[in-house]
Design an enzyme around this catalytic site. Structure first.
Site, PDB file in Angstrom:
ATOM      1  N   GLU A 168       0.822  -1.219   0.000  1.00 30.96           N
ATOM      2  CA  GLU A 168       0.000   0.000   0.000  1.00 30.96           C
ATOM      3  C   GLU A 168       0.854   1.267   0.000  1.00 30.96           C
ATOM      4  O   GLU A 168       2.046   1.223   0.330  1.00 30.96           O
ATOM      5  CB  GLU A 168      -0.969   0.005   1.186  1.00 30.96           C
ATOM      6  CG  GLU A 168      -0.284  -0.053   2.546  1.00 30.96           C
ATOM      7  CD  GLU A 168      -1.110   0.573   3.654  1.00 30.96           C
ATOM      8  OE1 GLU A 168      -1.538   1.729   3.502  1.00 30.96           O
ATOM      9  OE2 GLU A 168      -1.290  -0.090   4.691  1.00 30.96           O
TER      10      GLU A 168
ATOM     11  N   LYS B 144      -5.406  11.001   1.146  1.00 31.79           N
ATOM     12  CA  LYS B 144      -5.514   9.601   1.600  1.00 31.79           C
ATOM     13  C   LYS B 144      -6.843   9.077   1.062  1.00 31.79           C
ATOM     14  O   LYS B 144      -7.902   9.605   1.410  1.00 31.79           O
ATOM     15  CB  LYS B 144      -5.473   9.597   3.136  1.00 31.79           C
ATOM     16  CG  LYS B 144      -5.771   8.246   3.777  1.00 31.79           C
ATOM     17  CD  LYS B 144      -5.727   8.374   5.309  1.00 31.79           C
ATOM     18  CE  LYS B 144      -6.479   7.257   5.990  1.00 31.79           C
ATOM     19  NZ  LYS B 144      -6.637   7.472   7.446  1.00 31.79           N
TER      20      LYS B 144
ATOM     21  N   ASP C 208     -16.845   5.157  14.450  1.00 32.34           N
ATOM     22  CA  ASP C 208     -15.613   5.237  13.672  1.00 32.34           C
ATOM     23  C   ASP C 208     -15.009   3.839  13.519  1.00 32.34           C
ATOM     24  O   ASP C 208     -14.243   3.373  14.359  1.00 32.34           O
ATOM     25  CB  ASP C 208     -14.616   6.206  14.314  1.00 32.34           C
ATOM     26  CG  ASP C 208     -13.413   6.447  13.403  1.00 32.34           C
ATOM     27  OD1 ASP C 208     -13.240   5.697  12.418  1.00 32.34           O
ATOM     28  OD2 ASP C 208     -12.648   7.389  13.690  1.00 32.34           O
TER      29      ASP C 208
ATOM     30  N   ALA D 240     -13.057   1.608   7.054  1.00 33.19           N
ATOM     31  CA  ALA D 240     -13.617   0.937   5.873  1.00 33.19           C
ATOM     32  C   ALA D 240     -12.790  -0.299   5.496  1.00 33.19           C
ATOM     33  O   ALA D 240     -13.248  -1.122   4.706  1.00 33.19           O
ATOM     34  CB  ALA D 240     -13.679   1.915   4.704  1.00 33.19           C
TER      35      ALA D 240
ATOM     36  N   LYS E 214      -3.291  -1.912  15.600  1.00 32.59           N
ATOM     37  CA  LYS E 214      -2.707  -1.173  16.720  1.00 32.59           C
ATOM     38  C   LYS E 214      -3.675  -1.077  17.884  1.00 32.59           C
ATOM     39  O   LYS E 214      -4.878  -0.990  17.689  1.00 32.59           O
ATOM     40  CB  LYS E 214      -2.402   0.255  16.274  1.00 32.59           C
ATOM     41  CG  LYS E 214      -1.132   0.365  15.509  1.00 32.59           C
ATOM     42  CD  LYS E 214      -0.505   1.741  15.721  1.00 32.59           C
ATOM     43  CE  LYS E 214       0.848   1.769  15.072  1.00 32.59           C
ATOM     44  NZ  LYS E 214       0.757   1.907  13.626  1.00 32.59           N
TER      45      LYS E 214
END
Ligand code: PSU
Ligand code: MN
Length: 306
Positions: free
Chosen positions: A23, A85, A137, A140, A158
């Site tokens: 990525e 982003k 939150d 996705a 994390k």
């Protein structure tokens, strides 16, 4: 919609050889320059050392790309947080407007799937943030794992996130989570999280066999492979918890929300641990590329036997 492929990615894919997706958000938003550029190069070199072609994914001038040139990698690393982003919902906008952007786990899975790449290594995935039951939150990345047939190799997620809630969400969405040589979901900097996993596999060959079975059964779904950070680089979870709660307090007092939250927490943790977390981050990303490359090789071998 076909992504633009680098020459070596195009050649490897048409020959049925192993390709590993990487990525670009980890480069642009996950760590500071110039460490991000060094890491981007190290990740590609680690894949090549295993005999696998790396395909770093991104959006350039409104086109999806799988496989970046050295100057494109440099551009993402140097422009860092100024690069948009892009998660799933941002992709059609960026493509139709001819924009550039760094792809997250979710959007890298999209690019990889459109290119025909099935294996993708990263550092950590996004997940349900602490307090997600109220804020909603939830990255996705988690939905993407339920709808796009790519296997993501990560060191868990994390502990800035609520790992229990993240695992519940993945279970609800029907996403298989496989521990690699572990019975526990790893917590990125630490090998353990206290959250057990039901499925464990111990070799790249078993993982490749699992993936062929998964996609024969459910051609549209992704898989999360959880690969703990190497012992030598692990940070005790007690030691990092204090830092995480400081970073979370700072995010709250500065009103940081939405797609800015994850990069904000990552950079605060790195400042507060004076770089120790950055070393761990790089070590686990490299470790995931090594495993991803081995899985990609075993996956391609098994395919050519069928
Ligand atoms: N976690 C990390 N490093 C990262 C990210 C997450 O330890 O670089 C990045 C990945 O690109 C991931 C994204 O897909 O953050 C998740 O962002 P969000 O929570 O806004 O979905
Ligand atoms: Mn979010």
């Amino acid at each position: 919609m076909k992504p633009v492929l680098s020459e070596e990615v195009a050649r490897a894919l048409s020959a049925g050889e192993a390709v590993l997706a990487l990525e670009s958000t980890i480069i642009a938003h996950g760590m500071p320059y110039p460490r991000n550029l060094e890491l981007a190069r190290e990740l590609e070199a680690a894949a090549r050392a295993e005999g696998v072609v790396p395909a770093t994914c991104a959006v350039l001038n409104g086109k999806m790309h799988a496989g970046l040139s050295e100057s494109e990698l440099q551009w993402f690393a140097q422009n860092g947080p100024d690069v948009p982003k892009l998660s799933r919902r941002d992709m059609a906008y960026a493509l139709s407007q001819g924009l550039n952007g760094a792809t997250t786990v979710a959007s890298t899975m999209m690019v990889a799937a459109h290119a025909g790449i099935r294996i993708f290594s990263t550092g950590g995935i996004g997940g349900a943030h602490r307090g997600a039951a109220e804020t909603m939150d939830v990255s996705a990345d988690l939905q993407e794992l339920s709808r796009t047939p790519v296997a993501v190799i990560s060191a868990g997620a994390k502990a800035i996130l609520d790992l229990g809630l993240t695992l519940e969400y993945l279970e609800t969405m029907g996403v298989p989570v496989i521990g690699y040589q572990t019975n526990e979901f790893p917590a990125f900097y630490s090998r353990c999280s206290g959250h057990g996993l039901e499925h464990r596999l111990d070799t790249p060959e078993e993982l490749a066999r699992f993936l062929h079975t998964q996609w024969a059964l459910d051609p549209g779904g992704g898989v999360l492979i959880a690969n703990p950070i190497p012992h030598a680089h692990a940070i005790e979870s007690d030691a990092i918890e204090q830092t995480i709660s400081e970073a979370l307090d700072l995010a709250q007092s500065n009103g940081i929300k939405g797609k800015r939250l994850t990069p904000f927490l990552l950079s605060k943790i790195e400042q507060l641990t004076s770089g120790k977390s950055l070393d761990a981050n790089c070590a686990l990303a490299l470790n995931n590329v090594r495993l991803g490359a081995q899985v990609a090789l075993a996956f391609a071998r098994e395919k050519s036997n069928q």
